[in-house]
Scaffold this motif. Structure first.
Motif, short mmCIF file in Angstrom:
data_model
loop_
_atom_site.label_atom_id
_atom_site.label_comp_id
_atom_site.label_asym_id
_atom_site.label_seq_id
_atom_site.Cartn_x
_atom_site.Cartn_y
_atom_site.Cartn_z
N VAL A 1 78.09 52.29 60.81
CA VAL A 1 77.32 51.88 59.64
C VAL A 1 76.42 53.02 59.13
CG1 VAL A 1 75.38 50.81 60.87
CG2 VAL A 1 76.00 49.98 58.62
N ASP A 2 75.93 53.86 60.03
CA ASP A 2 75.10 54.99 59.61
C ASP A 2 75.88 55.94 58.71
OD1 ASP A 2 72.39 55.11 61.53
OD2 ASP A 2 74.07 54.03 62.41
N ALA A 3 77.11 56.24 59.09
CA ALA A 3 77.95 57.14 58.30
C ALA A 3 78.34 56.51 56.97
CB ALA A 3 79.20 57.52 59.09
N VAL A 4 78.63 55.22 56.97
CA VAL A 4 78.99 54.52 55.73
C VAL A 4 77.83 54.56 54.75
CG1 VAL A 4 79.52 52.26 54.73
CG2 VAL A 4 80.75 53.03 56.77
N LEU A 5 76.63 54.23 55.22
CA LEU A 5 75.47 54.24 54.33
C LEU A 5 75.17 55.65 53.83
CD1 LEU A 5 73.32 52.63 52.88
CD2 LEU A 5 71.84 52.97 54.87
N ALA A 6 75.27 56.63 54.69
CA ALA A 6 75.02 58.02 54.27
C ALA A 6 75.98 58.42 53.15
CB ALA A 6 75.15 58.96 55.46
N GLU B 1 77.06 43.72 52.70
CA GLU B 1 76.52 44.06 54.02
C GLU B 1 77.54 44.87 54.80
OE1 GLU B 1 75.01 41.73 58.06
OE2 GLU B 1 75.48 40.60 56.27
N PHE B 2 77.06 45.87 55.51
CA PHE B 2 77.87 46.65 56.43
C PHE B 2 77.24 46.51 57.80
CE2 PHE B 2 78.50 48.52 52.27
CZ PHE B 2 79.88 48.64 52.21
N VAL B 3 78.05 46.20 58.79
CA VAL B 3 77.52 45.92 60.12
C VAL B 3 78.37 46.61 61.18
CG1 VAL B 3 78.78 43.74 60.35
CG2 VAL B 3 76.72 44.09 61.67
N THR B 4 77.71 47.09 62.23
CA THR B 4 78.35 47.69 63.39
C THR B 4 77.76 47.04 64.63
OG1 THR B 4 78.62 49.83 62.30
CG2 THR B 4 78.65 49.83 64.71
N PRO B 5 78.59 46.59 65.58
CA PRO B 5 78.06 46.05 66.83
C PRO B 5 77.29 47.15 67.59
CG PRO B 5 80.39 45.53 66.61
CD PRO B 5 80.05 46.51 65.54
N LEU B 6 76.22 46.75 68.24
CA LEU B 6 75.46 47.72 69.06
C LEU B 6 76.19 47.98 70.35
CD1 LEU B 6 71.78 46.51 68.61
CD2 LEU B 6 72.86 48.54 67.64
N VAL C 1 68.84 46.64 51.54
CA VAL C 1 68.14 46.37 52.80
C VAL C 1 68.37 47.59 53.69
CG1 VAL C 1 68.05 44.93 54.89
CG2 VAL C 1 68.38 43.86 52.65
N GLU C 2 67.28 48.22 54.09
CA GLU C 2 67.35 49.44 54.88
C GLU C 2 68.12 49.25 56.18
OE1 GLU C 2 66.41 52.50 53.98
OE2 GLU C 2 65.73 51.70 52.07
N LEU C 3 68.71 50.31 56.64
CA LEU C 3 69.44 50.35 57.90
C LEU C 3 68.52 49.96 59.04
CD1 LEU C 3 72.21 51.20 59.03
CD2 LEU C 3 71.29 53.50 59.25
N GLY C 4 68.99 49.06 59.90
CA GLY C 4 68.18 48.64 61.03
C GLY C 4 69.04 48.07 62.15
N SER C 5 68.46 48.07 63.35
CA SER C 5 69.13 47.50 64.52
C SER C 5 68.49 46.18 64.88
CB SER C 5 69.02 48.46 65.71
OG SER C 5 69.73 49.63 65.46
N TYR C 6 69.32 45.22 65.25
CA TYR C 6 68.87 43.88 65.61
C TYR C 6 69.47 43.54 66.98
CZ TYR C 6 67.59 43.99 60.75
OH TYR C 6 67.03 44.35 59.55
N ILE D 1 73.60 43.79 66.60
CA ILE D 1 74.19 44.48 65.47
C ILE D 1 73.24 45.52 64.87
CG2 ILE D 1 75.77 42.63 64.80
CD1 ILE D 1 73.71 41.80 62.68
N ARG D 2 73.82 46.43 64.14
CA ARG D 2 73.09 47.38 63.30
C ARG D 2 73.65 47.19 61.90
NH1 ARG D 2 69.72 51.49 63.47
NH2 ARG D 2 70.06 53.43 62.30
N LEU D 3 72.78 47.04 60.89
CA LEU D 3 73.28 46.69 59.56
C LEU D 3 72.46 47.31 58.44
CD1 LEU D 3 71.42 44.42 57.92
CD2 LEU D 3 72.29 42.94 59.69
N CYS D 4 73.05 47.28 57.27
CA CYS D 4 72.39 47.62 56.02
C CYS D 4 73.06 46.79 54.93
CB CYS D 4 72.49 49.11 55.70
SG CYS D 4 74.15 49.63 55.30
#
Length: 56
Positions: free
Chosen positions: A11-16, A51-56, A27-32, A37-40
């Motif tokens: 998700v970090d690369a996608v948002l970048a 929404e874009f999400v990546t499992p932690l 919605v800013e990138l964040g980890s939950y 998950i990590r999402l933006c």
């Protein structure tokens, strides 16, 4: 909030890349940790929330 979601590998690369192309972050990138998950979220030019999400 009505939106749709894509599960992505990084998700970090996608948002970048989206930001590099001028897409603004809604919605800013964040980890939950609790859901694991990590999402933006971005908003497209039609007002759709994506929404874009990546499992932690």
């Amino acid at each position: 909030m009505g939106h749709f979601c894509f599960r992505v590998r990084d998700v970090d690369a996608v948002l970048a890349e989206l930001n590099r192309r001028g897409v603004k972050t809604f919605v800013e990138l964040g980890s939950y940790p609790d859901p694991g998950i990590r999402l933006c979220i971005i908003q497209d030019n039609n007002g759709n929330l994506i929404e874009f999400v990546t499992p932690l």
